[in-house]
Design an enzyme around this catalytic site. Structure first.
Site, PDB file in Angstrom:
ATOM      1  N   GLY A  52      21.675  25.876  53.136  1.00  0.00           N
ATOM      2  CA  GLY A  52      22.504  25.182  54.118  1.00  0.00           C
ATOM      3  C   GLY A  52      22.128  23.718  54.261  1.00  0.00           C
ATOM      4  CD  GLU A  73      18.076  22.050  58.393  1.00  0.00           C
ATOM      5  OE1 GLU A  73      16.857  21.858  58.181  1.00  0.00           O
ATOM      6  OE2 GLU A  73      18.642  23.142  58.191  1.00  0.00           O
ATOM      7  CG  MET A  92      15.088  20.266  52.717  1.00  0.00           C
ATOM      8  SD  MET A  92      14.177  21.805  53.096  1.00  0.00           S
ATOM      9  CE  MET A  92      12.610  21.104  53.587  1.00  0.00           C
ATOM     10  CD  GLU A  93      12.784  22.030  57.075  1.00  0.00           C
ATOM     11  OE1 GLU A  93      13.884  22.402  56.648  1.00  0.00           O
ATOM     12  OE2 GLU A  93      11.765  22.750  57.061  1.00  0.00           O
TER      13      GLU A  93
HETATM   14  N1  PHE Z   1      14.050  24.823  55.328  1.00  0.00           N
HETATM   15  C1  PHE Z   1      15.488  24.862  55.236  1.00  0.00           C
HETATM   16  C2  PHE Z   1      15.998  25.247  56.607  1.00  0.00           C
HETATM   17  O1  PHE Z   1      15.747  26.275  57.115  1.00  0.00           O
HETATM   18  C3  PHE Z   1      16.033  25.873  54.288  1.00  0.00           C
HETATM   19  C4  PHE Z   1      15.797  25.588  52.838  1.00  0.00           C
HETATM   20  C5  PHE Z   1      14.849  26.289  52.156  1.00  0.00           C
HETATM   21  C6  PHE Z   1      16.564  24.664  52.174  1.00  0.00           C
HETATM   22  C7  PHE Z   1      14.624  26.081  50.809  1.00  0.00           C
HETATM   23  C8  PHE Z   1      16.382  24.467  50.834  1.00  0.00           C
HETATM   24  C9  PHE Z   1      15.413  25.176  50.136  1.00  0.00           C
HETATM   25  O2  PHE Z   1      16.626  24.515  57.237  1.00  0.00           O
HETATM   26 ZN    ZN Z   2      14.906  25.972  58.896  1.00  0.00          ZN
END
Ligand code: PHE
Ligand code: ZN
Length: 893
Positions: free
Chosen positions: A285, A322, A287-288
């Site tokens: 979805g 995010e 990425m933070e």
């Molecule tokens: N860490 C991101 C989220 O939860 C998800 C994600 C994981 C995106 C791995 C890309 C790759 O918002």
């Molecule tokens: Zn997350």
């Protein structure tokens, strides 16, 4: 054996040759093996010479021995994935004491503090996995979580190695007019031959998975936000020019999130700049990445013509998610990937609470529980079950699951329910204070909540260790001081886990009276034993227990309520979730019994009548708003019924029959449609023409589509007229998509006409064309498999874009009529997709395995066909780690 076509080794022995090429299984990584990294990397300087086909990365790492580690040798192991080092120098001079160990680079360092410089070359255009640096739609962008940074340069690519990053990037201005990275831009300028460059610095130490870089032809929707301490933050939502008009909702959502996190959790943003970039090729979805979120376009772009009400909510929720990671994830990150739920469970809870405040608490809670039951309960009941804090993995990408995210959020929500919101806030304040700047563990979190709230959570910690959805059996007798309620709990066995201990389960309960209609007072009880009896006060002579109100605990409640009790709760309970739940219970009980051939004609008729009456009370209840009404009118999904049916019956052998479930559910819809025709028509007349931006417009749209869906089963001709009229009159995507969904399930000429009109109207708009694929792949049409086969040949279909692949095949895998076709052709189709996609994008390919993995819970003919497809995949050469792990777990279970 035909020797001519069998490759042989120099000795001419084909068997030896095979043995020599036998791939070894990817290793298992275990939580208990955690050890800190023997080196610290306080500073990292990166230089990118950007090109779509060739990017040169020079990385300079300041390394020194980690004083927290006992002397651990002289080796510095830097992770790589498909890289080779063009050069290695140490302290400014070429250095030869290094070697590759598998994909990793191991450098033997003489002293305790050095500067290591490594040059790598990568090809973003050839990166179809979308991990590391890749090209999307002419731009370059990165995705590093979980282990993508090692595809860019050699690095200790693990979340407990924190470093401050200084980045310089340069490239042709015409290709990449905008150059973005984490933190703040500190300098920029012109280079030679039409190139330009920028230097960025992120003052906050971060793990490599939060690194991000974007270069491309982008425009921004810009605004500012003033934080609680008066600092001005520049906000940008970067998109391709043609998408700029669809970014206002994302920007508003960002501002609301920033304000809400200050008000609700006391969290302030910590940089002067917050950038969001939308990309159309993305595995997840969003990425933070610190100060530079990268988003799937699906969670940025929205306007009424192209996005449904649900899409608007999803954009708001993901933007918030995010943003909230800036504290729960970035300021405090994870020690290792087993702690993933530390950041994800908590951040999902935070985004859910935000959306409850923005969108309405009751409806949002019902939606979140529906998602949990549709995605997480099946996971917990299948071969891929794992605790929210897993014990082992082969490929961490396979653990970005509904369990880690959604059940993880439920577990933290339970702590909040027990503590109350104010004490919970004390707990989170303590957590943020105590661990700011650290890579922490789930255990750190629970301890901080304990210390901050005063809760005692020793037994509660089992929620982190034990997989499986607890089942709570409830029985009651009328005692002298109240209702004596006995609770028996069990946690089912899951792969690698048996004989589990009792869970600490908080439940909100109340006892109403069916005779007088009096509503009891709500209280929170806490279960801790395999079996226990609790006496609850009565509100009147005919007690009806309302339990797990608000869904306080992610458990399955099993109880034998009278049908009249459920009808009473559905019509009268003061907890909106409990009302929804009573209706769902009624429907599940009837449908599972009917689909299992446990009802005679009279029982079947009685079940339908009870549901018709319950629906009547929902349709005609003026105290309900339309949003809630629409929510209550949704019957349990076939997937959820499938899980309920796959429970064991008295003989312990009941397996789900998807064909029967579908048939019974359609018949129930038809019975409601026929039985309430007058009421439904009159409700339809009330809601059909409410304006898009009317305050009740959203609810009206929801109800309208639900009515058409009921008529699709009871009176397809009427439904076709309703839906076509709705489609033609629509001035927004919610109405258009709702109408088209109904039409897609009908065998009517209107179906083809409107599908074509929709395609013509939105040709070239990728996100809307995704909907066009999905609507057809999800349809109740009897020929859905052939239709999906034809769609796979459509010029707009491609295996290279994850959104498009999911729009067709994830939708299809979630369509029981297609996927579970009796001859196994649906299973074969999905297995073929996995095999074709695995070499292109293993992360996305592996996500298609779980639908096949449910073979043990299904009737035996289909089970055999599903298992055979899993075995076919397992036998293929060169499977990725991702797919290998999911397929082998699905077969072992
Ligand atoms: N860490 C991101 C989220 O939860 C998800 C994600 C994981 C995106 C791995 C890309 C790759 O918002
Ligand atoms: Zn997350």
């Amino acid at each position: 054996m035909d020797i001519a076509t069998t490759p042989t080794n120099p000795e001419g022995n084909p068997e030896l040759a095979d043995a020599a090429h036998m791939p070894t299984d990817p290793p298992v990584i275990r939580r208990e093996d955690y050890a800190p990294f023997p080196w610290l990397v306080p500073e990292t300087a990166l230089d990118f010479k950007l090109g779509a086909d060739k990017t040169v990365v020079t990385s300079r790492l300041m390394v020194r021995r980690n004083p927290a580690c006992e002397y651990a040798g002289t080796e510095l192991r830097l992770n790589g994935d498909g890289l080779s080092a063009a050069s290695v120098s140490v302290d400014g001079a070429p250095f030869s004491d290094h070697a590759m160990d598998g994909p990793d680079l191991v450098i033997t360092l003489p002293g305790s503090s050095h500067e290591v410089e490594i040059v790598t070359e990568i090809n973003p255009s050839a990166n179809t996995q979308l991990m590391g640096l890749y090209a999307s739609n002419g731009m370059l962008c990165t995705q590093c979580e979980a282990e993508g940074f090692r595809r860019i340069t050699f690095f200790p690519d693990r979340p407990d190695v924190l470093s401050t990053y200084r980045v310089r990037m340069s490239g042709p201005r015409s290709d990449f007019p905008i150059l973005l990275c984490n933190g703040n831009q500190e300098a920029s300028g012109e280079g030679e031959d039409g190139t330009h460059w920028a230097e960025w610095h992120d003052p906050w130490p971060k793990p490599s998975y939060l690194f991000a870089l974007v270069a491309g032809d982008l425009v921004a929707n810009s605004a500012t936000f003033t934080t609680m301490n008066g600092r001005e933050v520049e906000l940008n939502v970067w998109v391709r020019e043609e998408d700029l008009a669809r970014t206002d909702h994302a920007m508003e959502s960002l501002k609301k999130s920033m304000k809400w996190d200050e008000d609700t959790f006391g969290r302030e943003y910590d940089l002067d700049l917050y950038n969001i970039v939308a990309v159309s090729d993305f595995n997840m979805g969003a990425m933070e990445n610190k100060g530079l979120n990268v988003f799937n376009t699906k969670y940025v772009l929205a306007d009424p013509d192209t996005a449904t009400d649900a899409d608007f909510d999803a954009v708001e929720g993901v933007i918030a998610h995010e943003y909230f990671h800036n504290w729960s994830g970035n300021r405090i990150t994870c020690r290792d990937w087993f702690q993933l739920s530390l950041k994800e469970g908590f951040t999902v809870l935070r985004d859910q609470l935000f959306s409850q405040d923005m969108q309405g608490e009751a409806v949002k809670r019902i939606e979140d529980v529906r998602i949990l039951r549709a995605a997480q309960f099946p996971e917990d009941a299948g071969p891929l079950a794992h605790p929210i804090r897993p014990d082992s993995y082969r490929e961490i990408s396979n653990f970005y699951t509904a369990t880690v995210y959604n059940k993880g959020a439920e577990v933290i929500r339970m702590m909040r329910s027990m503590a109350g919101p104010d004490a919970f806030r004390e707990g989170t304040d303590l957590y943020f204070d105590r661990h700011d700047g650290e890579a922490a563990t789930c255990e750190d979190f629970v301890t901080a909540i304990e210390d901050g709230t005063g809760l005692e959570l020793a037994q509660f910690r089992r929620w982190y260790r034990q997989a499986g959805t607890p089942r709570v059996q409830v029985s009651q007798t009328l005692g002298s001081d109240g209702l004596d309620v006995t609770f028996k709990q069990t946690v089912p066995d899951t792969p690698g886990q048996t004989d589990k201990g009792a869970m600490h389960i908080p439940l909100r309960v109340a006892v109403h009276c069916r005779e007088t209609g009096a509503l009891g007072n709500e209280q929170l009880i806490e279960l801790r034993h395999d079996e226990q009896t609790i006496t609850l006060p009565l509100a009147g002579p005919v007690p009806v227990l309302s339990i797990n109100r608000g869904f306080t605990a992610p458990v399955v409640i099993e109880r034998d309520l009278e049908t009249e009790d459920l009808v009473f709760l559905a019509a009268k309970d003061d907890d909106p979730f409990a009302r929804y739940e009573a209706l769902q219970d009624l429907a599940v009980r009837h449908l599972v019994a009917a689909a299992s051939f446990e009802l005679d004609e009279a029982g079947r008729a009685a079940g339908k009548l009870a549901l018709r009456d319950a629906f009547r009370s929902i349709i005609t209840d003026d105290s309900l708003d339309h949003s809630m009404r629409g929510e209550l009118m949704m019957l349990p999904s076939e997937t959820y019924l499938f899980e309920a049916m796959a429970g064991t019956d008295s003989a312990g052998i009941r397996k789900a029959d998807p064909g029967q479930i579908h048939k019974e559910r359609e018949q129930l819809k038809a019975a409601i449609g026929v039985g309430l025709k007058r009421e439904l028509e009159s409700l339809y007349a009330q809601v059909a023409d409410i304006a898009y931006d009317d305050p009740i417009g959203r609810g009206a749209r929801k109800v309208k589509t639900q009515i058409a869906a009921l008529f699709a089963a009871s009176d397809p001709e009427r439904a076709a007229i309703m839906a076509s009229r709705q489609y033609d009159a629509a001035d927004n995507m919610t109405d258009r998509q709702g109408a088209l969904m109904v039409l897609c399930g009908l065998q009517s000429p209107s179906r083809e006409e409107r599908l074509q009109a929709f395609y013509d109207r939105y040709k070239g708009n990728a996100l809307v064309i995704d909907k066009w694929f999905t609507l057809q792949a999800l349809s109740l049409h009897p020929d859905v498999i052939d239709q999906v086969r034809a769609l796979a040949q459509h010029p707009d279909f491609t295996m290279k874009n994850p959104n498009r692949v999911r729009s067709l095949y994830m939708a299809f895998a979630g369509n029981p009529q297609g996927f579970h076709a009796k001859d196994g052709s649906g299973y074969k189709m999905i297995a073929d997709v996995i095999l074709a996609l695995d070499p292109i994008n293993p992360q996305t390919a592996a996500r298609f395995v779980s639908p096949l993995g449910r073979w043990r819970r299904i009737e035996s003919v289909r089970a055999g066909l599903m298992k055979a497809e899993l075995e076919r995949i397992a036998g293929a050469d060169g499977l990725s780690r991702d797919t290998f792990e999911q397929v082998s777990r699905s077969l072992d279970g």
